[in-house]
Structures are given as C-alpha cells and as structure tokens.
Design a protein around this motif. Structure first.
Motif, mmCIF file in Angstrom:
data_model
loop_
_atom_site.group_PDB
_atom_site.id
_atom_site.type_symbol
_atom_site.label_atom_id
_atom_site.label_comp_id
_atom_site.label_asym_id
_atom_site.label_seq_id
_atom_site.Cartn_x
_atom_site.Cartn_y
_atom_site.Cartn_z
ATOM 1 N N ILE A 52 47.460 33.254 33.047
ATOM 2 C CA ILE A 52 48.443 34.168 33.638
ATOM 3 C C ILE A 52 47.860 34.833 34.881
ATOM 4 O O ILE A 52 48.498 34.901 35.935
ATOM 5 C CB ILE A 52 48.891 35.225 32.599
ATOM 6 N N ALA A 53 46.637 35.341 34.750
ATOM 7 C CA ALA A 53 45.988 36.001 35.888
ATOM 8 C C ALA A 53 45.730 35.018 37.024
ATOM 9 O O ALA A 53 45.931 35.342 38.198
ATOM 10 C CB ALA A 53 44.682 36.653 35.438
ATOM 11 N N ALA A 54 45.292 33.816 36.695
ATOM 12 C CA ALA A 54 45.017 32.815 37.726
ATOM 13 C C ALA A 54 46.295 32.422 38.466
ATOM 14 O O ALA A 54 46.294 32.264 39.696
ATOM 15 C CB ALA A 54 44.377 31.579 37.101
ATOM 16 N N THR A 55 47.396 32.285 37.731
ATOM 17 C CA THR A 55 48.674 31.964 38.361
ATOM 18 C C THR A 55 49.121 33.070 39.294
ATOM 19 O O THR A 55 49.593 32.816 40.414
ATOM 20 C CB THR A 55 49.747 31.721 37.281
ATOM 21 N N TYR A 56 48.963 34.309 38.858
ATOM 22 C CA TYR A 56 49.329 35.460 39.683
ATOM 23 C C TYR A 56 48.516 35.459 40.976
ATOM 24 O O TYR A 56 49.077 35.600 42.078
ATOM 25 C CB TYR A 56 49.079 36.745 38.897
ATOM 26 N N ASN A 58 46.772 33.014 42.452
ATOM 27 C CA ASN A 58 47.024 31.857 43.310
ATOM 28 C C ASN A 58 48.377 31.957 44.009
ATOM 29 O O ASN A 58 48.521 31.536 45.173
ATOM 30 C CB ASN A 58 46.956 30.568 42.493
ATOM 31 N N TYR A 59 49.363 32.520 43.324
ATOM 32 C CA TYR A 59 50.695 32.639 43.924
ATOM 33 C C TYR A 59 50.680 33.609 45.102
ATOM 34 O O TYR A 59 51.125 33.276 46.205
ATOM 35 C CB TYR A 59 51.710 33.104 42.874
ATOM 36 N N PHE A 60 50.160 34.813 44.872
ATOM 37 C CA PHE A 60 50.203 35.821 45.924
ATOM 38 C C PHE A 60 49.241 35.508 47.068
ATOM 39 O O PHE A 60 49.449 35.971 48.194
ATOM 40 C CB PHE A 60 49.903 37.205 45.349
ATOM 41 N N ARG A 61 48.210 34.721 46.808
ATOM 42 C CA ARG A 61 47.300 34.337 47.882
ATOM 43 C C ARG A 61 47.822 33.136 48.668
ATOM 44 O O ARG A 61 47.214 32.749 49.663
ATOM 45 C CB ARG A 61 45.913 34.017 47.316
#
Length: 221
Positions: A52-56, A58-61
């Motif tokens: 979940i944290a990695a997806t968050y 990667n998305y915002f970056r």
C-alpha cells in the motif's frame, strides 16, 4: 525598467509571502508526519502494508505537482460532500495544503526510509535485548538517530516545496508570486515585479541552501 513602485507595494507582497510560508511550513510538517507513517509501513513485515505504501509513493512520484494541486482543488469539496452529505465550503488554501501534504509525503517517505535503513541493525537488536517493543525501539532509539542524519535532506526538500508553492496560481490563491504578478499587471509594470519576485525566490532559496550545507558539515562532526 522602473522599480520605484515596488516599495509601495511591499505590504501587499508581504501578505502573499505569508501565504507562501504558511503553505510551506504546514506542508512540511504534515508531509513529514504522513511520510514517516508511510516509511514505517514500507519497512513493515506486513506485505499488505508495504505494498500500500509503495503504491502510494510510486503514484505521487509519477505525476506532476500541478496536476495534484488542481485535482485536489476540485476533489476535496466533493469528498467532504460525500462524507458529510452537505456542501462544505473549502477554500483554495485548504485544498492546496492537502495537495502539498499528500504529494510531499511521498518524497519525505523515501527520505525517512533511507534514514532508518542507515541506522545499524545492531541498534534494533540492542533495544530488543533491553526488552523494548518495536514501537518503543523506533520511537526512542531508531527515529531520533535517523532524523538527525536526514535533517539536511528534509530541509532541502522543504526548499523545493517553497519554490513549488508558486503553482497555487492555478487555483487563484494569492501567494507571493501571484501577488507580485497581479500588482505588476495593475500598475503596468509586470516585468519589474516578476524580476523582483524571482530575486526574492533566489535569495531565500540560496540562503537556505547555504544553511543546509553548514548543517551538513556540523552534523557530520
């Protein structure tokens, strides 16, 4: 070039600078808190939390900040209406602040994660040997050392955020740059006021960068 009208306009420009500084300070504080939580999730043994944290992150970056600012400007009132069932007025400042916190948290997360991983693993083992829980070890042993190591990087990211606050012009928020641009258009001297705004941004950013370098040398000792 005639810069004589800048001095009389300084009170209005200072009000814009206050908006810029408020966005930066609150955005940094909120971003560091949320980023720390995301970093702990990424380092968690739970694969679900880590993903979940990695997806968050990667998305915002992977998307531009300008898109995030405009999207939250329209999305925040809609989300509040969905939660409360009522039309809740949300100003440009609040929506921009939410956008900055959410966006910067992705970058602060990686800084905090790198800071935690830079601490020798023996520190956590020693804390466990003393009977500390994982939360106590992080709060009392790991995070204080990690924040000391990553303070220069946090400050450097804060300088970047100070510059990025100029993007709030897209939603009509009267920050420093927008105030300078508007006052220049009214007076009929847009070039002079934009040049002055650029000099202010350069002076503040350069001075802050020099302070960060001095801090790096001091922390290295």
């Amino acid at each position: 070039m005639d810069f004589s009208q800048i001095v009389p306009a300084l009170p209005g420009l200072w009000e814009g600078m206050l908006i810029t500084l408020q966005l930066m300070v609150l955005g940094v504080l909120g971003g560091v808190v949320l980023g720390t939580l995301l970093a702990l999730m990424r380092l968690s043994h739970s694969r679900l939390l880590a993903n979940i944290a990695a997806t968050y992150v990667n998305y915002f970056r992977s998307i531009p900040l300008l898109l995030v600012v405009t999207w939250f400007y329209f999305a925040v009132p809609f989300i509040l209406r969905w939660i409360t069932g009522e039309d809740t007025p949300v100003g440009a400042f609040s929506s921009c602040l939410v956008a900055f916190v959410m966006f910067e948290a992705a970058y602060f997360c990686e800084i905090v994660r790198a800071g935690i991983q830079a601490i020798p693993k023996g520190q956590m083992a020693a804390a466990s040997a003393l009977g500390m829980s994982y939360a106590q070890s992080m709060r009392l042993i790991i995070l204080p050392q990690a924040f000391r190591k990553m303070t220069p990087l946090l400050l450097q990211q804060s300088i970047i955020l100070f510059q990025d606050t100029s993007l709030v012009y897209t939603v009509g928020l009267m920050d420093f740059l927008n105030a300078a641009r508007s006052r220049g258009d009214i007076i009929g001297q847009p070039h002079e006021f934009l040049i002055f705004a650029g000099l202010v941004y350069f002076t503040v950013s350069f001075a802050a960068s020099q302070l960060v370098k001095l801090l790096q040398k001091r922390l290295a000792v």
